[in-house]
Design a protein around this motif. Structure first.
Motif, PDB file in Angstrom:
ATOM      1  N   LEU A 118       5.110  -6.545  13.432  1.00  9.46           N
ATOM      2  CA  LEU A 118       4.971  -5.184  13.947  1.00  9.46           C
ATOM      3  C   LEU A 118       3.574  -4.916  14.512  1.00  9.46           C
ATOM      4  O   LEU A 118       3.285  -3.794  14.933  1.00  9.46           O
ATOM      5  CB  LEU A 118       5.297  -4.177  12.840  1.00  9.46           C
ATOM      6  N   GLY A 119       2.720  -5.926  14.486  1.00  9.67           N
ATOM      7  CA  GLY A 119       1.402  -5.796  15.097  1.00  9.67           C
ATOM      8  C   GLY A 119       0.280  -5.465  14.151  1.00  9.67           C
ATOM      9  O   GLY A 119      -0.855  -5.230  14.583  1.00  9.67           O
ATOM     10  N   SER A 120       0.564  -5.446  12.849  1.00  8.98           N
ATOM     11  CA  SER A 120      -0.468  -5.093  11.867  1.00  8.98           C
ATOM     12  C   SER A 120      -1.257  -6.319  11.426  1.00  8.98           C
ATOM     13  O   SER A 120      -0.789  -7.450  11.515  1.00  8.98           O
ATOM     14  CB  SER A 120       0.175  -4.440  10.635  1.00  8.98           C
ATOM     15  N   GLN A 121      -2.454  -6.061  10.920  1.00 10.46           N
ATOM     16  CA  GLN A 121      -3.269  -7.099  10.303  1.00 10.46           C
ATOM     17  C   GLN A 121      -3.064  -7.013   8.798  1.00 10.46           C
ATOM     18  O   GLN A 121      -2.997  -5.918   8.234  1.00 10.46           O
ATOM     19  CB  GLN A 121      -4.748  -6.896  10.637  1.00 10.46           C
ATOM     20  N   VAL A 122      -2.934  -8.169   8.139  1.00 10.06           N
ATOM     21  CA  VAL A 122      -2.691  -8.199   6.698  1.00 10.06           C
ATOM     22  C   VAL A 122      -3.802  -8.993   6.024  1.00 10.06           C
ATOM     23  O   VAL A 122      -4.072 -10.143   6.395  1.00 10.06           O
ATOM     24  CB  VAL A 122      -1.324  -8.822   6.365  1.00 10.06           C
ATOM     25  N   HIS A 123      -4.447  -8.374   5.040  1.00 11.33           N
ATOM     26  CA  HIS A 123      -5.471  -9.057   4.246  1.00 11.33           C
ATOM     27  C   HIS A 123      -4.931  -9.215   2.828  1.00 11.33           C
ATOM     28  O   HIS A 123      -4.518  -8.227   2.195  1.00 11.33           O
ATOM     29  CB  HIS A 123      -6.775  -8.271   4.219  1.00 11.33           C
ATOM     30  N   VAL A 124      -4.941 -10.440   2.313  1.00  7.04           N
ATOM     31  CA  VAL A 124      -4.400 -10.737   0.992  1.00  7.04           C
ATOM     32  C   VAL A 124      -5.536 -11.020   0.019  1.00  7.04           C
ATOM     33  O   VAL A 124      -6.331 -11.948   0.231  1.00  7.04           O
ATOM     34  CB  VAL A 124      -3.449 -11.950   1.039  1.00  7.04           C
ATOM     35  N   VAL A 125      -5.634 -10.218  -1.053  1.00  6.82           N
ATOM     36  CA  VAL A 125      -6.636 -10.479  -2.088  1.00  6.82           C
ATOM     37  C   VAL A 125      -6.011 -11.379  -3.154  1.00  6.82           C
ATOM     38  O   VAL A 125      -4.807 -11.310  -3.419  1.00  6.82           O
ATOM     39  CB  VAL A 125      -7.170  -9.174  -2.720  1.00  6.82           C
ATOM     40  N   THR A 126      -6.836 -12.198  -3.778  1.00  5.80           N
ATOM     41  CA  THR A 126      -6.337 -13.148  -4.777  1.00  5.80           C
ATOM     42  C   THR A 126      -7.041 -13.019  -6.119  1.00  5.80           C
ATOM     43  O   THR A 126      -6.632 -13.653  -7.093  1.00  5.80           O
ATOM     44  CB  THR A 126      -6.494 -14.594  -4.264  1.00  5.80           C
ATOM     45  N   ASP A 127      -8.104 -12.215  -6.201  1.00  6.29           N
ATOM     46  CA  ASP A 127      -8.857 -12.071  -7.454  1.00  6.29           C
ATOM     47  C   ASP A 127      -8.268 -10.946  -8.293  1.00  6.29           C
ATOM     48  O   ASP A 127      -8.019  -9.841  -7.793  1.00  6.29           O
ATOM     49  CB  ASP A 127     -10.327 -11.770  -7.166  1.00  6.29           C
ATOM     50  N   LEU A 128      -8.084 -11.210  -9.574  1.00  2.68           N
ATOM     51  CA  LEU A 128      -7.562 -10.203 -10.492  1.00  2.68           C
ATOM     52  C   LEU A 128      -8.618  -9.169 -10.826  1.00  2.68           C
ATOM     53  O   LEU A 128      -9.818  -9.463 -10.830  1.00  2.68           O
ATOM     54  CB  LEU A 128      -7.068 -10.868 -11.782  1.00  2.68           C
ATOM     55  N   ASP A 129      -8.150  -7.945 -11.145  1.00  5.55           N
ATOM     56  CA  ASP A 129      -9.080  -6.907 -11.586  1.00  5.55           C
ATOM     57  C   ASP A 129      -9.229  -6.945 -13.106  1.00  5.55           C
ATOM     58  O   ASP A 129      -8.689  -7.843 -13.779  1.00  5.55           O
ATOM     59  CB  ASP A 129      -8.626  -5.522 -11.088  1.00  5.55           C
ATOM     60  N   ALA A 130      -9.935  -5.980 -13.660  1.00  9.50           N
ATOM     61  CA  ALA A 130     -10.232  -5.982 -15.093  1.00  9.50           C
ATOM     62  C   ALA A 130      -8.989  -5.833 -15.956  1.00  9.50           C
ATOM     63  O   ALA A 130      -8.987  -6.235 -17.126  1.00  9.50           O
ATOM     64  CB  ALA A 130     -11.208  -4.853 -15.415  1.00  9.50           C
ATOM     65  N   ASN A 131      -7.912  -5.264 -15.417  1.00  8.08           N
ATOM     66  CA  ASN A 131      -6.667  -5.087 -16.171  1.00  8.08           C
ATOM     67  C   ASN A 131      -5.657  -6.197 -15.918  1.00  8.08           C
ATOM     68  O   ASN A 131      -4.494  -6.080 -16.298  1.00  8.08           O
ATOM     69  CB  ASN A 131      -6.035  -3.734 -15.838  1.00  8.08           C
TER      70      ASN A 131
END
Length: 342
Positions: A106-119
């Motif tokens: 659909l023309g969007s940019q996707v950024h994927v995070v891989t680091d977990l947060d504190a929870n």
């Protein structure tokens, strides 16, 4: 037949499935996946974008940015493409591949995070990335589905009245909880309705939305690694947490009857059928909300290798036999948290 010129102008909101033949209990499933975004998130996305346009937050050169596990990202991708905005979705490694590819198509940019947060989740990491983007360039506009009142207002104006119009004698409503937008919009609507409706919030085991202990969650959609800012528990009568294995079994059971739904739907239906079994009455009118359909989950909850790798052999090719109506044998796997309205 409607004729439309914008994809967000169409949304089928009047389809319900009677699940009694599958589960042996009187439960109606409101299907929200029949629109061009494929999920209930189209309602919230449309409300938030139009509100931002009205108040001048969104301008022609704006770049929409949002944190999403999938469905809202698709809805915003579709609306952004239709309206001519750029859109960046910040998601995480649990996002289904088909969902990511759809946003990009659909023309969007996707950024994927891989680091977990504190929870132990990804939400905190996603939000940090979004805040950094907004600080780096004033063109970025964050709608913030987690705090935006347009999220719940969309369901106050549409989802809840659609249910009320078809079920004037509604007794219980089961709503999955992620950002709590659908839950709070429906709960606020029915609080002042002409008859009491029991609002049952459904959450995933491992979510901390209602104060539970954090844990591994592999199915996107429901659950949060923080308390949802939109959540007001005074509107909620009861909370039920569902194990992911029960979610998967429920999805597969519906698929064996020809209904392919997503993971959030499996979670909500699992909780609803268990609740109805424990209360042992056929006089109640109960509705559960199905946020999306199942095609985007073909490589996860309907894929043998994915199931085997995460949950073991016992869930692979699971096709549970129909249970007797009002069977209570599975109730121990949920964590009901009963509340009474003050």
């Amino acid at each position: 037949m409607p004729v439309i010129s914008a994809p967000h102008a169409f949304n089928e909101g009047t389809l319900f499935v009677d699940l009694e033949s599958i589960f042996g209990c009187r439960l109606y499933l409101k299907c929200e996946g029949f629109n061009f975004a494929g999920s209930i998130k189209l309602k919230a996305a449309n409300e938030m974008v139009e509100s931002a346009e009205r108040d001048g937050t969104l301008k022609p050169d704006s770049i929409l940015v949002e944190s999403s596990s999938g469905n809202l990202g698709v809805a915003l991708s579709m609306i952004a493409a239709s309206k001519g905005y750029r859109f960046l979705c910040v998601t995480d490694s649990r996002c289904n591949l088909s969902t990511k590819l759809l946003m990009e198509a659909l023309g969007s940019q996707v950024h994927v995070v891989t680091d977990l947060d504190a929870n132990g989740g990804f939400l905190g990491t996603r939000l940090e990335y979004v805040r950094a983007l907004c600080a780096s360039d004033e063109r970025y506009v964050w709608l913030s589905q987690y705090t935006n009142p347009g999220n719940w207002r969309a369901h106050f104006r549409t989802t809840a009245p659609e249910i009320a119009g078809h079920f004037p004698r509604l007794d219980a409503l089961f709503v999955g909880t992620g950002t709590a937008g659908t839950l709070m919009g429906c709960a606020r609507y029915f609080r002042d309705w002409h008859r009491p409706v029991r609002i049952v919030a459904v959450d995933s085991v491992g979510s901390v939305a209602f104060g539970g202990s954090p844990g591994r969650r592999m199915i996107p959609g429901l659950g949060m690694s923080m308390r949802p800012p939109l959540l007001d528990e005074s509107y909620v009568d009861e909370v039920i947490q569902v194990e992911e294995e029960d979610t998967i079994r429920t999805c597969h059971r519906m698929a064996r009857s020809g209904f392919l739904f997503g993971g959030s739907t499996g979670t909500v239906v699992s909780a609803a059928t268990d609740w109805l079994a424990r209360h042992g009455t056929r006089d109640l009118t109960a509705v559960a909300i199905a946020p999306d359909l199942g095609e985007r989950y073909l490589d996860t909850i309907y894929q043998s290798n994915w199931l085997q790798g995460l949950y073991g052999d016992h869930l692979v090719d699971s096709a549970p036999e129909p249970e007797e109506p009002w069977d209570e044998k599975k109730s121990a796997s949920r964590t009901p948290n009963r509340r009474r309205r003050s």
